[in-house]
Design a protein around this motif. Structure first.
Motif, PDB file in Angstrom:
ATOM      1  N   PRO A  72       0.811  -1.226   0.062  1.00 15.35           N
ATOM      2  CA  PRO A  72       0.102   0.232  -0.095  1.00 15.35           C
ATOM      3  C   PRO A  72       0.858   1.260  -0.042  1.00 15.35           C
ATOM      4  O   PRO A  72       1.659   1.332   0.610  1.00 15.35           O
ATOM      5  N   GLY A  73       0.481   2.257  -0.799  1.00 12.90           N
ATOM      6  CA  GLY A  73       1.080   3.533  -0.866  1.00 12.90           C
ATOM      7  C   GLY A  73       2.459   3.381  -1.427  1.00 12.90           C
ATOM      8  O   GLY A  73       3.143   4.324  -1.527  1.00 12.90           O
ATOM      9  N   ARG A  74       2.825   2.413  -2.130  1.00  7.65           N
ATOM     10  CA  ARG A  74       4.111   2.488  -2.986  1.00  7.65           C
ATOM     11  C   ARG A  74       4.174   3.636  -3.841  1.00  7.65           C
ATOM     12  O   ARG A  74       3.350   3.753  -4.664  1.00  7.65           O
ATOM     13  N   ASN A  75       5.839   3.992  -3.900  1.00  9.63           N
ATOM     14  CA  ASN A  75       5.916   4.993  -5.036  1.00  9.63           C
ATOM     15  C   ASN A  75       6.607   4.165  -6.026  1.00  9.63           C
ATOM     16  O   ASN A  75       7.168   2.723  -5.980  1.00  9.63           O
ATOM     17  N   VAL A  76       7.208   4.797  -7.107  1.00  8.66           N
ATOM     18  CA  VAL A  76       8.103   3.950  -8.055  1.00  8.66           C
ATOM     19  C   VAL A  76       9.465   3.383  -7.364  1.00  8.66           C
ATOM     20  O   VAL A  76       9.972   2.634  -8.028  1.00  8.66           O
ATOM     21  N   ALA A 107      12.227   0.464 -14.013  1.00  7.09           N
ATOM     22  CA  ALA A 107      13.765   0.306 -14.345  1.00  7.09           C
ATOM     23  C   ALA A 107      14.485   1.269 -13.997  1.00  7.09           C
ATOM     24  O   ALA A 107      15.586   1.150 -13.633  1.00  7.09           O
ATOM     25  N   LEU A 108      14.045   2.475 -14.362  1.00  8.81           N
ATOM     26  CA  LEU A 108      14.970   3.625 -13.987  1.00  8.81           C
ATOM     27  C   LEU A 108      15.011   3.925 -12.411  1.00  8.81           C
ATOM     28  O   LEU A 108      16.338   4.103 -12.047  1.00  8.81           O
ATOM     29  N   ALA A 109      14.047   3.480 -11.728  1.00 15.93           N
ATOM     30  CA  ALA A 109      14.266   3.547 -10.251  1.00 15.93           C
ATOM     31  C   ALA A 109      15.446   3.011  -9.873  1.00 15.93           C
ATOM     32  O   ALA A 109      16.215   3.172  -8.735  1.00 15.93           O
ATOM     33  N   CYS A 110      15.500   1.502 -10.385  1.00 13.98           N
ATOM     34  CA  CYS A 110      16.314   0.546  -9.786  1.00 13.98           C
ATOM     35  C   CYS A 110      17.664   1.061 -10.133  1.00 13.98           C
ATOM     36  O   CYS A 110      19.011   0.786  -9.503  1.00 13.98           O
ATOM     37  N   ALA A 111      17.811   1.585 -11.505  1.00 14.37           N
ATOM     38  CA  ALA A 111      19.136   2.185 -11.951  1.00 14.37           C
ATOM     39  C   ALA A 111      19.818   3.614 -11.042  1.00 14.37           C
ATOM     40  O   ALA A 111      20.907   3.449 -10.813  1.00 14.37           O
ATOM     41  N   ALA A 112      18.973   4.360 -10.670  1.00  7.99           N
ATOM     42  CA  ALA A 112      19.078   5.290  -9.628  1.00  7.99           C
ATOM     43  C   ALA A 112      19.478   5.072  -8.400  1.00  7.99           C
ATOM     44  O   ALA A 112      20.352   5.519  -7.887  1.00  7.99           O
ATOM     45  N   LEU A 113      19.017   4.109  -7.870  1.00  6.08           N
ATOM     46  CA  LEU A 113      19.121   3.706  -6.408  1.00  6.08           C
ATOM     47  C   LEU A 113      19.993   2.373  -6.032  1.00  6.08           C
ATOM     48  O   LEU A 113      20.479   2.216  -5.050  1.00  6.08           O
ATOM     49  N   ALA A 210       5.001  11.869  -7.051  1.00  2.88           N
ATOM     50  CA  ALA A 210       6.419  12.012  -6.963  1.00  2.88           C
ATOM     51  C   ALA A 210       6.871  10.615  -6.773  1.00  2.88           C
ATOM     52  O   ALA A 210       6.424   9.726  -6.210  1.00  2.88           O
ATOM     53  N   TRP A 211       8.034  10.399  -7.804  1.00  2.78           N
ATOM     54  CA  TRP A 211       8.580   9.126  -8.002  1.00  2.78           C
ATOM     55  C   TRP A 211       9.456   8.536  -6.782  1.00  2.78           C
ATOM     56  O   TRP A 211       9.765   7.378  -6.724  1.00  2.78           O
ATOM     57  N   GLY A 212      10.116   9.419  -6.224  1.00  2.24           N
ATOM     58  CA  GLY A 212      10.964   9.211  -4.901  1.00  2.24           C
ATOM     59  C   GLY A 212      12.335   9.190  -5.297  1.00  2.24           C
ATOM     60  O   GLY A 212      13.364   8.759  -4.510  1.00  2.24           O
ATOM     61  N   PHE A 213      12.685   9.445  -6.619  1.00  2.00           N
ATOM     62  CA  PHE A 213      14.028   9.690  -7.046  1.00  2.00           C
ATOM     63  C   PHE A 213      14.217  10.586  -8.266  1.00  2.00           C
ATOM     64  O   PHE A 213      13.081  10.949  -8.771  1.00  2.00           O
ATOM     65  N   ASP A 214      15.219  11.124  -8.483  1.00  2.00           N
ATOM     66  CA  ASP A 214      15.332  12.031  -9.646  1.00  2.00           C
ATOM     67  C   ASP A 214      16.186  11.491 -10.756  1.00  2.00           C
ATOM     68  O   ASP A 214      16.872  10.636 -10.599  1.00  2.00           O
ATOM     69  N   LEU A 215      15.674  11.521 -12.258  1.00  2.00           N
ATOM     70  CA  LEU A 215      16.366  11.021 -13.178  1.00  2.00           C
ATOM     71  C   LEU A 215      17.628  11.504 -13.254  1.00  2.00           C
ATOM     72  O   LEU A 215      18.575  10.614 -13.804  1.00  2.00           O
TER      73      LEU A 215
END
Length: 276
Positions: A72-76, A107-113, A210-215
């Motif tokens: 519940p409430g997950r972000n990207v 996929a981009l979230a995984c790359a960022a984090l 808000a995705w929780g990270f920046d590109l």
């Protein structure tokens, strides 16, 4: 042979996971992030392309999809921790990422984090973070779900109660792909839809907030692939991401729509292998 298993997480959730390599596989690993809605089961064209290239293909159902527990409430950004735990469970240290449509942001979230583990990313027909720099909805034939999601989960749930697919979202090339090479995608989307709308609702709310990270945090090389005729995620989204990502290139497919653009997946895998 694809190995299916439920990976248990420290918070008690499980993620339905699929692995085409299994223990002892020494090929490069690609983690596939499915579109919205899908179950997370690997699709036949992806398995064929990966197998021909010696790639270990891993996929999974995001929370509330395909047997995976809700979050519940997950972000990207939440996808990064889930994928890290899946990789740990499978004994995979480094990997590349591919995501289509709703899978692209994850996929981009995984790359960022997870910068120390990701070798490259392919984002096909992916949605961009919400911005007012351009009309985010312009060119979408059916933006109602995302517009409702921007007002919160309750509004998106209400929209889901009456939502129906608009065939005008797809081009003739898209329908040809679904009738041919990508028939497994259509069947899987239908299966995901029959299981309920929770996964899709949560995805849309995550995309529109808000995705929780920046590109700008994505250090790995990124390949964006975009069909010029896409009526689900318009080309402006790829352009916005290209400008924001520090190490990205864009393949424009003039004759492709939202589904037919997936025909580039074998070439995109070659692109990833060249950077692994």
């Amino acid at each position: 042979m694809v190995i299916e298993q439920d990976v248990k997480l420290s918070d008690g959730r499980t993620l339905r996971t699929y692995d085409s390599g299994g223990p002892g596989s020494d090929g490069p690993t690609v983690v596939w992030h499915h579109g919205s809605p899908q179950t997370g089961a690997p699709l036949e064209p992806l398995l064929a392309a990966a197998g021909a290239r010696g790639i270990r293909l891993v996929s999974y159902g995001r929370p509330s999809y395909g047997g995976s527990s809700p979050l519940p409430g997950r972000n990207v950004a939440a996808a990064a921790e889930d994928v890290a735990r899946i990789a740990d469970a499978l004994g995979v240290e480094s990997f590349a990422l591919m995501g289509a449509s709703g899978g692209g942001p994850h996929a981009l979230a995984c790359a960022a984090l997870l910068p120390d583990r990701v070798t490259g990313v392919v984002c096909l027909a992916g949605i961009a973070p919400y911005t007012e720099d351009f009309d985010w909805y312009e060119g979408m034939v059916s933006p109602g779900g995302l517009r409702a999601a921007a007002d919160g989960r309750e509004a998106r749930e209400l929209y889901a109660a009456t939502d129906e697919f608009d065939p005008a979202c797809f081009t003739s090339a898209d329908f040809a792909a679904l009738a041919g090479a990508w028939a497994s995608l259509g069947a899987d989307a239908g299966k995901a839809g029959q299981a309920g709308a929770d996964g899709l609702i949560d995805d849309d709310v995550a995309f529109a907030t808000a995705w929780g990270f920046d590109l700008a945090e994505v250090a790995a090389p990124v390949l964006l692939v975009q069909g010029s005729l896409d009526r689900v995620i318009p080309p402006a989204h790829a352009g916005s991401m290209l400008a924001a990502l520090p190490n990205a290139e864009l393949w424009v497919r003039p004759e492709d729509g939202h589904v037919s653009v997936l025909g580039t997946c074998p070439s995109a895998m070659d692109w990833l292998l060249a950077r692994s």
